[in-house]
Design an enzyme around this catalytic site. Sequence first.
Site, mmCIF file in Angstrom:
data_model
loop_
_atom_site.group_PDB
_atom_site.id
_atom_site.type_symbol
_atom_site.label_atom_id
_atom_site.label_comp_id
_atom_site.label_asym_id
_atom_site.label_seq_id
_atom_site.Cartn_x
_atom_site.Cartn_y
_atom_site.Cartn_z
ATOM 1 N N GLU A 36 118.296 -17.211 10.602
ATOM 2 C CA GLU A 36 119.340 -17.923 9.859
ATOM 3 C C GLU A 36 119.086 -17.795 8.365
ATOM 4 O OE1 GLU A 36 122.393 -18.508 11.109
ATOM 5 O OE2 GLU A 36 121.366 -19.657 12.656
ATOM 6 N N SER A 70 151.334 -17.329 13.512
ATOM 7 C CA SER A 70 150.170 -17.944 14.158
ATOM 8 C C SER A 70 150.644 -18.964 15.187
ATOM 9 C CB SER A 70 149.287 -18.619 13.108
ATOM 10 O OG SER A 70 148.451 -19.567 13.771
ATOM 11 N N SER A 128 132.015 -18.656 13.385
ATOM 12 C CA SER A 128 132.603 -17.469 12.751
ATOM 13 C C SER A 128 134.021 -17.160 13.169
ATOM 14 C CB SER A 128 131.723 -16.239 12.987
ATOM 15 O OG SER A 128 130.512 -16.427 12.368
ATOM 16 N N SER A 130 136.316 -17.178 11.085
ATOM 17 C CA SER A 130 136.865 -16.352 9.983
ATOM 18 C C SER A 130 136.529 -14.887 10.181
ATOM 19 C CB SER A 130 136.374 -16.777 8.604
ATOM 20 O OG SER A 130 135.543 -17.879 8.652
ATOM 21 N N ASP A 174 128.116 -12.006 10.458
ATOM 22 C CA ASP A 174 129.206 -12.437 11.332
ATOM 23 C C ASP A 174 130.192 -11.307 11.633
ATOM 24 O OD1 ASP A 174 127.861 -14.754 10.776
ATOM 25 O OD2 ASP A 174 129.401 -15.570 9.435
HETATM 26 C C1 GLA Z 1 127.146 -18.079 7.525
HETATM 27 C C2 GLA Z 1 127.339 -16.740 6.833
HETATM 28 C C3 GLA Z 1 126.369 -15.688 7.389
HETATM 29 C C4 GLA Z 1 124.927 -16.200 7.374
HETATM 30 C C5 GLA Z 1 124.849 -17.585 8.002
HETATM 31 C C6 GLA Z 1 123.481 -18.195 7.886
HETATM 32 O O1 GLA Z 1 127.508 -17.968 8.866
HETATM 33 O O2 GLA Z 1 128.663 -16.303 7.023
HETATM 34 O O3 GLA Z 1 126.505 -14.494 6.658
HETATM 35 O O4 GLA Z 1 124.411 -16.188 6.076
HETATM 36 O O5 GLA Z 1 125.785 -18.479 7.411
HETATM 37 O O6 GLA Z 1 122.571 -17.497 8.666
#
Ligand code: GLA
Length: 387
Positions: A36, A70, A128, A130, A174
Amino acid sequence: MTDDRIEMLLSGFKEHFGAEPEALMRAPGRVNLIGEHTDYNDGFVLPVAIDRDIMVASRSRDDALVRIYSLDFNALTEFSLNDISHDSENTWSNYPRGVAHFLKEEGYELRGMEAVVTGNVPLAAGLSSSAAMEVVMAMTFEKISGLEIDPVKMALICQKAENQFVGVNCGIMDQFVSRMGRKDHALLLDCRELEFDLVPLNLEGVNIVVCNTSVKRGLVDSEYNKRRSECERGVKILDDFLPGIRALRDVDVDDFQKYHHHLPETTEKRCGYIVRENVRVLESVQAFEEGDLIRFGILMNESHIGLRDEYEVSCPELDAMVEIAWSTDGVIGSRMTGAGFGGCTVTLVAEDSLEDLVSKVNKEYPERTGLQPEIYICTAEDGAGSL
Ligand code: GLA
């Protein structure tokens, strides 16, 4: 479940655009198993693409108009590929807008289109959504414009859209795993070289459980940027002793032990966490290769403790969720996942203890926080593709 959603997508397309779509694409959300905040330090991450995704049905147009409906927001957005501006009302549409903008900047010739979108990746939960939106839109433009875009390049373009069009300063993890994940595998990504290995998970009898704290990640943007600058500051100072280092990725544990006292206290904590987290990722891959899930569970727990005490991106709700998991028999490991300050935890639990975990979380988490959790039992799935 997926069939019902496809059905809904197709009938949505017919209703809004009066025709059959030409293309059906999907891109998944992700859960990060370990590694992380290492991606923007040129380090290692180990995420999986999950069985929650965003789907798009589309049909090309002969002009430069893009019209996207959407189903989840019940809203239509429209823009011309010749003049892509921000939409402050339908903010979700800034993802496709940004992706189109940067695909064009890279020289790709895009066709206009009609599209309908729907997803089941929880929003603002650290899974994620996005990245899934960016990647599914890039896949859709690729398909209906008859292009072939290198997958790594596509992930980078999507990240650029998020950094520079949407304005969120994320790393590459992501978008990369949403594009490149593989069923039953985690993806070990070297975020400097952008080289990856697919790591077989061999999770027979074990579940990946994602628990949503229901805390929307409020502080995340400003704190995220602060963490990034602390890391950069650390590299600048350490460079006097370790000439040539470009990122914390280049600092190993021994060197850090030798020179850490030159760093201001906060910088020292942040950098120490990153240096050790990178090692944990590589040790985790080894643990998976040896089928040693117990070892991996310990690394997950250590990662959470580092995020809580050194990197300081956890919050009381994430800690409560993790502590509930830690106190459940059959739990192999548990940690916060994603940027932090809310969002989700990820837990590995033996299948026969799954029910216990679910009922403990449903009972104890609201008692401790006053919030209702959401629990998703996830599987590792393929990255983006056609439906
Ligand atoms: C978010 C960001 C990633 C990463 C995480 C932490 O999800 O989009 O790129 O930095 O935080 O690990």
